[in-house]
Write an enzyme that holds these catalytic residues in place. Structure first.
Site, PDB file in Angstrom:
ATOM      1  N   GLU A  33       0.719  -0.959  -0.140  1.00 18.15           N
ATOM      2  CA  GLU A  33      -0.116   0.004  -0.081  1.00 18.15           C
ATOM      3  C   GLU A  33       0.894   1.271  -0.144  1.00 18.15           C
ATOM      4  OE1 GLU A  33      -2.529  -1.687   3.679  1.00 18.15           O
ATOM      5  OE2 GLU A  33      -3.275   0.195   2.963  1.00 18.15           O
ATOM      6  N   ARG A 259       5.756 -12.895   9.737  1.00 15.85           N
ATOM      7  CA  ARG A 259       6.518 -11.419   9.472  1.00 15.85           C
ATOM      8  C   ARG A 259       7.759 -11.356  10.068  1.00 15.85           C
ATOM      9  NH1 ARG A 259       2.121  -7.463   8.478  1.00 15.85           N
ATOM     10  NH2 ARG A 259       3.512  -5.616   9.242  1.00 15.85           N
ATOM     11  N   LYS A 269       4.332   0.914   9.611  1.00 16.30           N
ATOM     12  CA  LYS A 269       4.312   2.227   8.884  1.00 16.30           C
ATOM     13  C   LYS A 269       3.778   3.138   9.319  1.00 16.30           C
ATOM     14  CE  LYS A 269       3.261   0.166   4.884  1.00 16.30           C
ATOM     15  NZ  LYS A 269       2.546  -0.166   3.527  1.00 16.30           N
TER      16      LYS A 269
HETATM   17  P1  ATP Z   1       2.668  -2.006   7.845  1.00 18.59           P
HETATM   18  O1  ATP Z   1       1.813  -2.763   8.838  1.00 18.59           O
HETATM   19  O2  ATP Z   1       4.076  -1.841   8.167  1.00 18.59           O
HETATM   20  O3  ATP Z   1       2.066  -0.887   7.233  1.00 18.59           O
HETATM   21  P2  ATP Z   1       1.688  -3.592   5.763  1.00 18.59           P
HETATM   22  O4  ATP Z   1       1.820  -5.142   6.096  1.00 18.59           O
HETATM   23  O5  ATP Z   1       0.496  -2.928   6.176  1.00 18.59           O
HETATM   24  O6  ATP Z   1       2.788  -3.219   6.513  1.00 18.59           O
HETATM   25  P3  ATP Z   1       1.888  -3.496   3.003  1.00 18.59           P
HETATM   26  O7  ATP Z   1       2.334  -2.163   2.208  1.00 18.59           O
HETATM   27  O8  ATP Z   1       0.537  -4.147   2.922  1.00 18.59           O
HETATM   28  O9  ATP Z   1       2.298  -3.173   4.578  1.00 18.59           O
HETATM   29  O10 ATP Z   1       2.682  -4.686   2.648  1.00 18.59           O
HETATM   30  C1  ATP Z   1       3.186  -5.269   1.385  1.00 18.59           C
HETATM   31  C2  ATP Z   1       3.617  -6.429   1.602  1.00 18.59           C
HETATM   32  O11 ATP Z   1       4.512  -6.551   2.474  1.00 18.59           O
HETATM   33  C3  ATP Z   1       2.302  -7.582   2.093  1.00 18.59           C
HETATM   34  O12 ATP Z   1       2.048  -8.652   1.394  1.00 18.59           O
HETATM   35  C4  ATP Z   1       2.805  -7.809   3.550  1.00 18.59           C
HETATM   36  O13 ATP Z   1       2.521  -8.842   4.004  1.00 18.59           O
HETATM   37  C5  ATP Z   1       4.428  -7.722   3.402  1.00 18.59           C
HETATM   38  N1  ATP Z   1       5.015  -7.242   4.896  1.00 18.59           N
HETATM   39  C6  ATP Z   1       4.704  -6.182   5.443  1.00 18.59           C
HETATM   40  N2  ATP Z   1       5.295  -5.971   6.749  1.00 18.59           N
HETATM   41  C7  ATP Z   1       6.150  -7.327   6.748  1.00 18.59           C
HETATM   42  C8  ATP Z   1       6.935  -7.912   7.718  1.00 18.59           C
HETATM   43  N3  ATP Z   1       7.309  -7.227   8.783  1.00 18.59           N
HETATM   44  N4  ATP Z   1       7.537  -9.038   7.289  1.00 18.59           N
HETATM   45  C9  ATP Z   1       7.255  -9.626   6.245  1.00 18.59           C
HETATM   46  N5  ATP Z   1       6.666  -9.047   5.006  1.00 18.59           N
HETATM   47  C10 ATP Z   1       5.935  -7.935   5.528  1.00 18.59           C
HETATM   48 MG    MG Z   2      -1.383  -2.752   5.254  1.00 20.11          MG
END
Ligand code: ATP
Ligand code: MG
Length: 556
Positions: A33, A259, A269
């Site tokens: 995102e 994760r 984020k």
């Molecule tokens: P955040 O909670 O930091 O906003 P998010 O999961 O909302 O992270 P996205 O932009 O939706 O962030 O993530 C893109 C991809 O990265 C998704 O497939 C998510 O599963 C993966 N991802 C995000 N954080 C991690 C992590 N700590 N370890 C492994 N993969 C991750």
């Molecule tokens: Mg997210």
């Protein structure tokens, strides 16, 4: 197929799919995102998705899941692309956007309404929460659940046309309000948001939810393996439900892995954005940030990050990886690859009384102790030098292997010297150390047999250059700053940045390219700042010390 280190259980699944013929070509995607900069956790996800595609001769898409326009921006879209490229990965074709499928997703929503599988609901957010039930109690059907397809089609079209206020109506799937999995209790497909979208402008006033959009996006793109993190495991039945209801042939399969969290680090984020917005750091790419852009600016290399992601493996469990492992990965890389150089961080003048005032000897030293191909560097040697104030004492016990009055040390790559005297300022502070070179000691031991006690680094005071050096340390004192919802401010390390403005560097370092890595001998690994370093005003950032002294409680 050979098992790559990045793969583990996911590679085994792919092996089976390829050999059974279920899948001809592996297609994965990385679907961020665009609501912030990518962090170390995303680096893991990138390495898994792009890595598996690469290892299996497939392809990987970069797709922005831009269904929440309020929180998204072009800046984030650009930084994410830059980070993926910098890590050394190439996405297949053009960058993709969930928003380019808004038309298709809307048509499918109409299809669901026509099939009696979706309805427009007028419950307020509070009422909807109440109707939803809890983990232990079933929910109740919305009073709007039995609207006819005709009525729903009319209301949906009017939602799209902007006739209703935000929050007045939503489109929901009609599944099962008693489902044990809460995600199946008539989840929302569309909500009204009268905001401009960075890609579609004012074309839409209703936006699909991530849950409704995500699986269909994968299907549209022909993704074969939808790889995501464990928190989406409970959403899988819902994604499958949508695909089964819709006239879609390609059925992506979702697989979840744990994760990545590292100690002393925040990987959310939302929280990272707070650090930026509240000025606790100097931006998303502040070298203390666990963002890819921050680590890049700190001096981490793509190779070290990729290696780290492979080292930790890919499992189905969430866990915290010691940040020391990440630090190990960068030390290891830079030990092998970074040229050596000398920098005096805490300068003390050393005057060599028996060395001619206008003489400059251009001494040669290897750029790297074991990598001849990295060539030689030139170290001008002069009567006045800088050494580190820590490397001199008027008197000391035998354990102190540096310069002491009446004793000898070797200047790295140069002569053995012996200290005679100090010059003091008005307050008794030492302004200069006076010493002599022992002639004939360039690359040789002293002829009189009195050996130096150690080796110290130095820079010519007249030929060297002044530099700014930023000494970074961990941003958080707490090993698990992400845990719970504690006040981040309380967990910050107040000494995470110390800026030295009068460091002295060997002159060749001024010509470093931005982002070039070095080992400053005896001090650690440093990088020429990506944005601020110039030949006229050199700026270096400390990536990491030579040895990890954090656990010894000594700081760095
Ligand atoms: P955040 O909670 O930091 O906003 P998010 O999961 O909302 O992270 P996205 O932009 O939706 O962030 O993530 C893109 C991809 O990265 C998704 O497939 C998510 O599963 C993966 N991802 C995000 N954080 C991690 C992590 N700590 N370890 C492994 N993969 C991750
Ligand atoms: Mg997210």
């Amino acid at each position: 197929m050979e098992n790559t280190p990045a793969s583990n259980f996911l590679q085994s699944i792919i092996d089976e799919d390829l050999s059974s013929g279920r899948v001809k070509e592996v297609v994965t995607r990385f679907p961020p995102e665009p609501n912030g900069y990518l962090h170390i956790g995303h680096a893991k996800s990138i390495s898994v998705n792009f890595g598996l595609a690469e290892a299996n001769g497939g392809r990987c898409n970069l797709r922005f899941d831009d269904t929440n326009p309020e929180k998204e921006s072009q800046e984030f879209i650009e930084s994410i692309q830059e980070d993926v490229r910098w890590l050394g990965y190439r996405w297949s074709g053009e960058v993709k956007f969930a928003s380019s499928y808004f038309g298709q997703l809307y048509d499918w929503a109409i299809f669901l309404v026509e099939q009696g599988k979706a309805y427009v609901c007028d419950l307020s957010a509070d009422e909807a929460r109440d109707y939803r039930g809890t983990l232990t109690e079933p929910g109740r059907n919305s009073p709007y659940r039995e609207r006819t397809a005709e009525e729903n089609l009319d209301l949906l079209a009017r939602m799209k046309a902007g006739e209703f206020d935000e929050g007045a109506k939503v489109l929901r799937a009609k599944i099962d309000m008693a489902a044990p999995n809460m995600n199946m209790r008539d989840p929302i497909l569309y909500r009204i948001r009268k905001v401009t979208h960075h890609q579609t402008g004012n074309e839409w006033v209703i936006y699909p939810t991530y849950d409704y959009a995500h699986g269909q996006e994968d299907a549209i793109e022909g993704v074969t393996h939808s790889i995501c993190t464990l928190e989406f495991e409970d959403h899988r039945p819902l994604y499958n439900w949508f695909i089964e209801q819709l006239p879609i042939d390609n059925h992506p399969r979702q697989y979840e892995f744990g994760r990545l969290n590292t100690s002393y680090t925040i990987t959310s984020k939302r929280k990272l954005k707070r650090l930026v917005d509240e000025g606790m750091v100097q931006g998303w790419d502040d070298p203390r940030m666990p963002t890819i852009a921050g680590m890049r600016r700190r001096g981490y290399t793509p190779r070290s990050l990729r290696h780290f992601c492979e080292m930790i493996g890919t499992t189905r469990g969430d866990g915290v990886v010691e940040v020391a492992m990440l630090e190990h990965a960068i030390r290891d890389d830079l030990n092998d690859n970074a040229p050596r150089a000398m920098c005096v961080l805490n300068p003390l003048k050393l005057v060599l009384s028996n060395y001619p005032e206008d003489k400059v000897e251009q001494l040669q030293a290897p750029a790297h102790p074991s990598r001849e191909e990295l060539g030689q560097r030139t170290l001008p040697f002069t009567r006045e030098l800088y050494i580190d104030a820590e490397d001199f004492r008027e008197e000391a016990n035998k354990k102190y292997k540096r310069l002491v009055l009446g004793k000898r040390v070797r200047l790295r790559g140069a002569y053995v010297i012996e200290a005679d005297d100090v010059l003091r300022g008005a307050n008794g502070e030492i302004l200069e150390v006076h010493a002599r070179i022992i002639p004939g000691t360039l690359g040789e031991n002293p002829a009189d047999g009195v050996k130096p006690k150690g080796v110290i680094h130095w820079v010519s005071a007249t030929e060297g250059r002044r530099a700014t050096v930023r000494l970074y340390d961990r941003l958080f004192n707490d090993a698990e700053p992400d845990k719970g919802d504690r006040d981040l401010m309380q967990l910050l390390n107040p000494d995470s940045l110390h800026t030295v403005t009068d460091a002295w560097i060997e002159p060749g370092l001024a010509q470093a390219e931005p982002e070039q890595n070095f080992q400053f001998e005896r001090e650690g690994y440093f990088v020429a700042d990506r944005f601020d370093h110039t030949e006229g005003a050199p700026v270096f950032n400390r990536t990491i010390g030579l040895r990890d002294t954090w656990n010894a409680g000594a700081g760095q």
